[in-house]
Design an enzyme around this catalytic site. Structure first.
Site, mmCIF file in Angstrom:
data_model
loop_
_atom_site.group_PDB
_atom_site.id
_atom_site.type_symbol
_atom_site.label_atom_id
_atom_site.label_comp_id
_atom_site.label_asym_id
_atom_site.label_seq_id
_atom_site.Cartn_x
_atom_site.Cartn_y
_atom_site.Cartn_z
ATOM 1 N N ASN A 7 87.245 -48.106 -108.840
ATOM 2 C CA ASN A 7 87.893 -46.910 -108.325
ATOM 3 C C ASN A 7 88.575 -46.331 -109.442
ATOM 4 O OD1 ASN A 7 89.188 -45.126 -106.751
ATOM 5 N ND2 ASN A 7 90.543 -46.537 -105.497
ATOM 6 N N ARG A 90 83.826 -46.352 -105.887
ATOM 7 C CA ARG A 90 84.339 -45.474 -104.865
ATOM 8 C C ARG A 90 84.227 -43.763 -105.324
ATOM 9 N NH1 ARG A 90 90.391 -43.300 -104.236
ATOM 10 N NH2 ARG A 90 89.875 -42.263 -102.207
ATOM 11 N N HIS A 179 89.716 -40.895 -96.426
ATOM 12 C CA HIS A 179 89.891 -42.185 -95.941
ATOM 13 C C HIS A 179 88.556 -42.981 -95.021
ATOM 14 C CE1 HIS A 179 94.331 -41.166 -96.146
ATOM 15 N NE2 HIS A 179 94.106 -41.535 -97.082
ATOM 16 N N ARG A 241 103.002 -34.269 -98.353
ATOM 17 C CA ARG A 241 102.045 -33.045 -97.841
ATOM 18 C C ARG A 241 102.380 -32.419 -96.367
ATOM 19 N NH1 ARG A 241 96.571 -36.475 -98.825
ATOM 20 N NH2 ARG A 241 97.750 -37.482 -100.626
ATOM 21 N N GLU A 385 89.410 -51.542 -98.230
ATOM 22 C CA GLU A 385 88.157 -50.656 -98.529
ATOM 23 C C GLU A 385 87.297 -51.118 -99.824
ATOM 24 O OE1 GLU A 385 91.735 -48.220 -98.904
ATOM 25 O OE2 GLU A 385 90.435 -46.405 -98.509
#
Ligand code: ADP
Length: 401
Positions: A7, A90, A179, A241, A385
């Site tokens: 990743n 990823r 996600h 955010r 993940e």
């Protein structure tokens, strides 16, 4: 079979070497400050953790150092690089081109490159990670697992915005979602745990609540809607955010602050969310302790977050014509009992009852916090993940051997 999962971020590179026989990571770690002064690698294997300080001018150097750590005779996990059967990467954005993981070839690399503008911070690093691995392990099969592949099954009504249609056809403006690997993993694990066939009409709402948060509606094992949209800025409010806001606020604020659009977007990305509301922190642990000491804005930030997530849960139940299971995952979803309470309590009218005691003291691993009389199962499921990427990689690599 052993699969290396990579990743790559702009200045970091996380990895796990997973033995597919046990599906356990036999080594994991990460390189930090790639391309900067003071770069180092943290590596864990065989119960030992080492920190290796070494210059890493680029991602290739980081991969070289990672491989050296993996085969090191003191702290390594394998004898030689030949034991790595495949590498799974990823990748953030496929631009809607793939709904599953794919073996990396030139065409896949072109798709990655053509979607850089949608993920300018992450995608170039992801590509560098692939190229670095290809240079060092040219004969090892490489697989790309795209963050938004799971969302590629959304129907048009969920992914087209009510803007002039040409903006979709000409500029690819649409809901992509993020996600996806996590939503896919936890919705699949929920079906497995409950012993149901997901394709038999199973309706699950997955709440991935972490630094970035998103919620997805998954029906028959396929994503039908998700809260993040064109970028990871949309949906529920997050650490820093803002989530969904009225777009007209931006023009109004531009006049008040005398700033341009890119500065406003930076404010929306970095200075908003629960951090902006509370003025305390983006970390829910800090917010909880500030709220318990009477800080009104910290308490308000938590309430706004919980309320927004709850509204998505309600709307996704409406979108799917009901819900069989609600899943909480990621840092906040797995660890913050108060947030889970705010989201899943007072939903008795929808058949959702949580066991407050189990919610307050969940066991590790998959934890069922469903209350008595609930028609809807409520589960905490730790996300993984890397395991999804490793499973997909192993499966695809078998086809080339
Ligand atoms: P990332 O998106 O970086 O993978 P994570 O899923 O690890 O994020 O979530 C990180 C966030 O989870 C932290 O910022 C914090 O708000 C929250 N978190 C982590 N541990 C706890 C905890 N024990 N209690 C409450 N919140 C937590």
């Amino acid at each position: 079979m052993k699969v290396l999962v990579i990743n790559a971020g702009s200045s970091s590179l996380k990895y796990q070497l997973i033995d597919m026989a046990t599906e356990q990571a036999i080594a994991k770690g990460g390189c930090e400050r790639i391309g900067l002064e003071g770069s180092f690698l943290k590596h864990k294997a065989n119960g030992k953790e080492v920190t290796i300080t070494s210059p890493m001018p680029d991602h290739k150097a980081a991969i070289e150092l990672t491989l050296a750590a993996l085969v090191d005779e003191n702290h390594g996990a394998i004898k030689s690089m030949d034991e790595i059967d495949a590498v799974g990467h990823r990748i953030v954005h496929s631009g809607g081109a793939y709904d599953c993981s794919v073996l990396i070839d030139d065409e896949v690399m072109d798709v990655c490159a053509s979607n850089i503008e949608f993920a300018p911070l992450h995608q170039p690093a992801n590509i560098m990670g692939v190229n670095a691995c290809k240079a060092i392990m040219p004969n090892v099969p490489m697989v790309a697992t795209f963050d938004n592949a799971f969302h590629a099954t959304m129907p048009e009504k969920a992914f087209i915005f009510a803007l002039p249609y040409e903006y979709y056809t000409d500029y690819k403006i649409r809901r992509y979602g993020f996600h996806g690997t996590s939503h896919r993993f936890v919705s699949g694990e929920a079906a497995k745990y409950l012993g149901v066939n997901p394709e038999n009409g199973f309706k699950v709402i997955t709440c991935h609540l972490g630094n970035g948060s998103s919620i997805a509606a998954v029906k028959n094992g396929k994503c039908v809607d998700t809260s993040m949209s064109f970028t990871p800025l949309g949906g529920v409010p997050m650490g820093t955010r803002c989530g969904d806001i009225d777009p007209a606020i931006l023009e109004y604020l531009a006049g008040k602050l005398n700033v341009g659009i890119s500065e406003l977007i930076t404010i929306c990305n970095k200075k908003s969310g629960v951090s902006g509301v509370s003025g305390v922190s983006s970390d829910f642990r800090d917010l909880s302790s500030a709220a318990s000491e009477g800080n009104h804005r910290a308490a308000l930030a938590l309430e706004i977050f919980g309320y927004s997530c709850k509204k998505y849960v309600g709307s996704y139940a409406a979108a799917m014509g009901g819900v069989d299971c609600i899943v909480f995952t990621a840092g906040i979803g797995e660890h913050d009992a108060y947030v889970r309470h705010m989201v899943a309590s007072e939903l008795e009218y929808m058949g959702v009852v949580i066991d407050e005691e189990k919610n307050a003291h969940p066991t590790s691993g998959i934890c069922d916090i469903t209350g008595e009389g609930s028609r809807v199962k409520v589960l905490i499921i730790p996300t993984n993940e890397e395991l999804v990427i490793a499973r997909d990689t192993a499966e695809l690599a078998k086809s080339v051997k």
